[in-house]
Scaffold this motif. Structure first.
Motif, short mmCIF file in Angstrom:
data_model
loop_
_atom_site.label_atom_id
_atom_site.label_comp_id
_atom_site.label_asym_id
_atom_site.label_seq_id
_atom_site.Cartn_x
_atom_site.Cartn_y
_atom_site.Cartn_z
N THR A 181 -4.86 -81.14 -42.72
CA THR A 181 -5.59 -82.41 -42.55
C THR A 181 -6.55 -82.62 -43.71
OG1 THR A 181 -5.57 -82.11 -40.15
CG2 THR A 181 -7.14 -83.71 -41.02
N HIS A 182 -6.65 -83.83 -44.18
CA HIS A 182 -7.71 -84.17 -45.14
C HIS A 182 -8.51 -85.34 -44.57
CE1 HIS A 182 -9.28 -86.42 -48.70
NE2 HIS A 182 -9.73 -85.22 -48.97
N ILE A 238 3.53 -92.06 -43.51
CA ILE A 238 3.77 -91.98 -44.95
C ILE A 238 5.18 -91.45 -45.21
CG2 ILE A 238 3.06 -90.81 -47.08
CD1 ILE A 238 0.20 -91.06 -46.12
N HIS A 281 4.35 -86.93 -41.80
CA HIS A 281 3.20 -87.09 -42.69
C HIS A 281 2.56 -88.43 -42.34
CE1 HIS A 281 1.75 -86.75 -47.18
NE2 HIS A 281 0.78 -87.05 -46.37
N PHE A 289 -1.06 -91.10 -41.91
CA PHE A 289 -2.38 -91.47 -42.38
C PHE A 289 -3.08 -92.23 -41.25
CE2 PHE A 289 -5.57 -93.86 -44.75
CZ PHE A 289 -6.05 -92.89 -45.63
N THR A 336 -11.04 -91.73 -42.64
CA THR A 336 -9.58 -91.73 -42.73
C THR A 336 -9.12 -90.28 -42.71
OG1 THR A 336 -9.55 -91.66 -45.15
CG2 THR A 336 -9.55 -93.85 -44.11
N GLU A 350 -5.60 -87.81 -43.38
CA GLU A 350 -4.21 -87.63 -43.78
C GLU A 350 -3.74 -86.31 -43.17
OE1 GLU A 350 -3.73 -87.16 -47.97
OE2 GLU A 350 -1.54 -87.24 -47.88
N GLN A 351 -2.58 -86.34 -42.51
CA GLN A 351 -2.13 -85.14 -41.81
C GLN A 351 -0.64 -84.87 -42.01
OE1 GLN A 351 -3.32 -85.73 -37.62
NE2 GLN A 351 -4.79 -84.07 -37.99
N ARG A 365 0.55 -97.69 -50.12
CA ARG A 365 0.16 -96.29 -49.89
C ARG A 365 -1.37 -96.20 -49.91
NH1 ARG A 365 2.69 -91.27 -50.44
NH2 ARG A 365 1.26 -89.57 -51.02
N ALA A 416 -4.55 -91.02 -49.79
CA ALA A 416 -3.42 -90.12 -49.54
C ALA A 416 -3.13 -89.31 -50.80
CB ALA A 416 -2.19 -90.92 -49.13
#
Lengths: 485, 485
Positions: free
Chosen positions: B392-393, B413, B421, B423, B435, B437-438, B473, B477
């Protein structure tokens, strides 16, 4: 050296006392002539191990040693505290006290009695001064209350010492100044019990309806405020006198049947036992115990978060335990161990695994401890400055489950006046179950923008950052989501 | 069209009823001749708005319209339900019912009376069949219990309809089959109150000691199980009969003073009011209300997590409300709105901001809803397969505070047989506060390794992934921690 508690009587209550002492680091010797006692006590302790650690926010002390004694003498010899929880028969209790005092005449003896007065317990004792009521509530390992009732013959210093012992094992000793039958709490329980027997006997309500009438309404109130504080609020701005004036007249109205007592006979027992089976019989007693314990843990943790009522007792107990433990002085030459945690019941998902967001929670516990360590503590935040997390990258590497012991370490990758770039590891048995890379920014909260941290923080932070330059850079640092390994 | 509740009497109880109806989407007309009533009702509603939404896991319905009526007639005209909460004087209640039934002879009239029997309330009424007891517990907007007591003259269909109305506003109607003075719960409260008055009067305990005796022990138990279920456990494996045999004899022991009633005089009132001031006087009534409400929210949410007792009522209420609302049919052509949340009291830190880990929690709520949407729901997990988060981010972009409404959206994504993937955006008023991202991996949980997802999931997932290829995008990400913007 661990102190020793002598536990006489190994039922649900005695087992609960044993568990509380044991998990708080005391050695415990239990005496109960019932050959089933070790199994029964073992089951209570197993329940307690699933429950009590979930109330603590620090590591539990090393568990004490449990033994089953062949005689009362063996159980109480060398004990620092003795708790009696045998059946509610005064003659039996007198015989137990006489045997105890042959070998331990000066040791405090708390009795779990629901009803007897301390002066009754002390009758004919070799040393009445050491015998007093210490009445707990089931489950003893979770509920903090112990009613402490001395008599005129009690030794005040010994009573104070006993209260201190109970605080040490996380209890709330309520000192009752005048002895009466059934002390305080059980007078309420007895009044409610008698009224409930009438309602069932008269066919007004079933056991299930009565339970719903309690737990859907005033029962919820009484877990956090008692009778008088609740009614003080009900009186509104006009206060307690207004409330009393409003409900004073009811005292002469037929609002209770307690001018009389229901006849206790087989018919009444069968009626109630039958209704109780219909209400709760689809759960075993063990299941009900676990449901109850998890509910109570939840309530107690809610109160702990709010430093209120029984939750205040838990916070005080944590603080007392922290004081008794050596200060953390993490080694700057390696990733610094800043937090120790247990995976609590509220942390797990329906798979029985620690939920995703709790890994970040464990990381926050770790980074918060690090921030406190460099001086950015709550007092500092109170001055209007703080570190805010701007960005986090999490790698999930393993699984944590209920009860697992976790540690959190901090490695500083880079630090300057405004920025703090850290790498956190959440470890289970020394292996990372997750790693987290974070950027924190030093913020002027009023202005809503970043600013340089003050010298007193940088003087603590920068030497750590320098020392950590010698550490290997973690592989996962600088990694983006989806990057090939 | 919103339904209308006529609320007669605007004190703490009437205000609580008004708040419950209003926040559940009913229009409410209040009648109370007290010129202070709008202020007093307003304060109760303000408390309720801080508290009631925190129990719900879905969005609250649009709030109803509140009016203050100049007459009883105006308040009840066109009402679908009427609740009377005037002072406990039977003659006054009779006059109120007479006025109501001149314009609304067929509308259900619940009375908040603590003590009167429905047959007493119905005396001389134009239409006795519509009048019944609906006795709530303070705070009415949080505690689910309402004792519903009909008499022989009541209309059974009308009573069932009234119970349904109360369920709709989140309450637990407890149908009491035989009318007696003070119904059920208040008989216990009255018994405890009388016993407590004795204890204070006799100098055994202060109001504070009594409150501690309750909330440190059995009060905690009663918030989740009532009297009988608790004692069933205390009886252990031997069960309820054993418990009764053990404590049966106490019925003849002097364990309560309730064979008599304490004299109610100024001296007693002053004694209790004085002790209550010493105990709680450092908090204002408003503070005590807020402390109580936050504690109760905590207890209720604990029970809700466990689908137990009052928590089951909350879950049922959520489900009922979800059913009444249109199904979520997220638009595949843009990031899909999968979750709506409110920032709850347990989510905030000492700064008053949502804690870091709760952003990941909000994201999990969102991704879990998405997984359910593509068919990877609890039932699917039960077959031994699941999606696990690998990485995760998180970017923190804004701040959420107590009570803020948040939505969570999902943008795919990339998706293939094993990998997902995504978001996620956590939005407040349409702006992202965070947000995420995973990467999630489809896992065979038994084998402990990744495997291809089955066709029934891919058939739902891949078309969404295709549709989302047309979306821009997200900038964040592919970003790593510390990367320049």
């Amino acid at each position: 050296m661990a102190r020793k508690a002598g536990i006489i009587g190994g039922g649900v209550i005695g087992g609960g006392w044993a568990a509380r002492f044991l998990l708080n680091g005391w050695d415990v010797a239990v005496f109960d002539p019932d050959p089933e006692a070790p199994r029964k006590v073992g089951e209570v302790i197993a329940n307690a191990k699933r429950a009590l650690p979930a109330l603590s926010d620090g590591p539990m002390p090393p568990e004490g040693k449990l033994t089953f004694a062949a005689t009362i003498t063996e159980a109480v010899e060398g004990a620092d505290y003795i708790q009696e929880s045998v059946s509610e028969r005064l003659d039996l209790k007198h015989r137990v006290f006489a045997q105890i005092q042959q070998v331990a005449p000066d040791t405090p003896i708390g009795s779990s009695t629901s009803g007897f007065k301390p002066s009754e317990l002390q009758e004919n004792a070799a040393n009445p001064a050491t015998i007093f009521v210490a009445h707990p509530f089931n489950p003893v390992y979770l509920l903090p209350l112990a009613e402490i009732v001395p008599s005129a013959k009690s030794d005040p210093a010994l009573i104070e010492g006993a209260k201190e012992t109970l605080r040490e094992i996380g209890m709330f000793p309520l000192h009752i100044r005048k002895e009466i039958d059934a002390h305080i709490a059980d007078r309420f329980l007895e009044a409610v019990w008698r009224e409930a027997l009438w309602l069932v006997k008269d066919g007004i309500a079933t056991t299930e309806e009565i339970d719903e009438a309690i737990r859907m309404g005033f029962g919820l109130r009484w877990g956090q405020m008692g009778l008088f504080e609740t009614y003080r609020i009900a009186g509104g701005e006009a206060g307690m006198k207004h409330f009393m004036a409003q409900f004073g007249p009811c005292l002469t109205w037929p609002w209770t049947k307690l001018m009389d007592v229901p006849e206790f006979n087989d018919e009444l027992v069968d009626l109630i036992a039958g209704q109780s089976d219909a209400q709760s019989g689809h759960h075993s007693i063990r299941e009900l115990e676990r449901i109850r314990d998890q509910n109570l843990i939840g309530f107690l943790r809610v109160l702990k978060e709010r430093n209120w009522g029984a939750g205040k007792v838990l916070l005080d107990h944590d603080a007392r335990r922290r004081q008794a433990m050596p200060d953390p002085s993490p080694d700057h030459a390696q990733p610094m161990e800043m937090a120790r945690m247990h995976v609590l019941p509220g942390w797990i998902d329906y798979n029985g695994h620690m939920t995703e967001s709790r890994y970040l929670f464990a990381a926050s516990e770790t980074s918060d401890a690090f921030l406190r360590y460099i001086g950015a503590d709550i007092a500092y935040v109170g001055t209007g400055f703080s570190y805010y997390t701007a960005e986090t990258h999490i790698m999930h590497l393993g699984e944590a489950k209920l009860g697992d012991a976790l540690t959190g370490t901090v490695q500083v990758i880079h630090a300057d006046e405004k920025r703090l770039h850290i790498f956190l590891r959440i470890l289970k048995n020394g292996e990372a179950v997750a790693t987290l890379e974070q950027i924190l920014l030093h913020v002027d909260m009023k202005a809503g923008k970043t600013c340089a941290a003050p010298a007193e923080i940088l003087d603590r932070l920068l030497p750590i950052a320098d020392a950590h330059k010698a550490l290997p850079r973690p592989e996962a640092a600088g990694r983006f989501v989806g990057q090939k390994k």
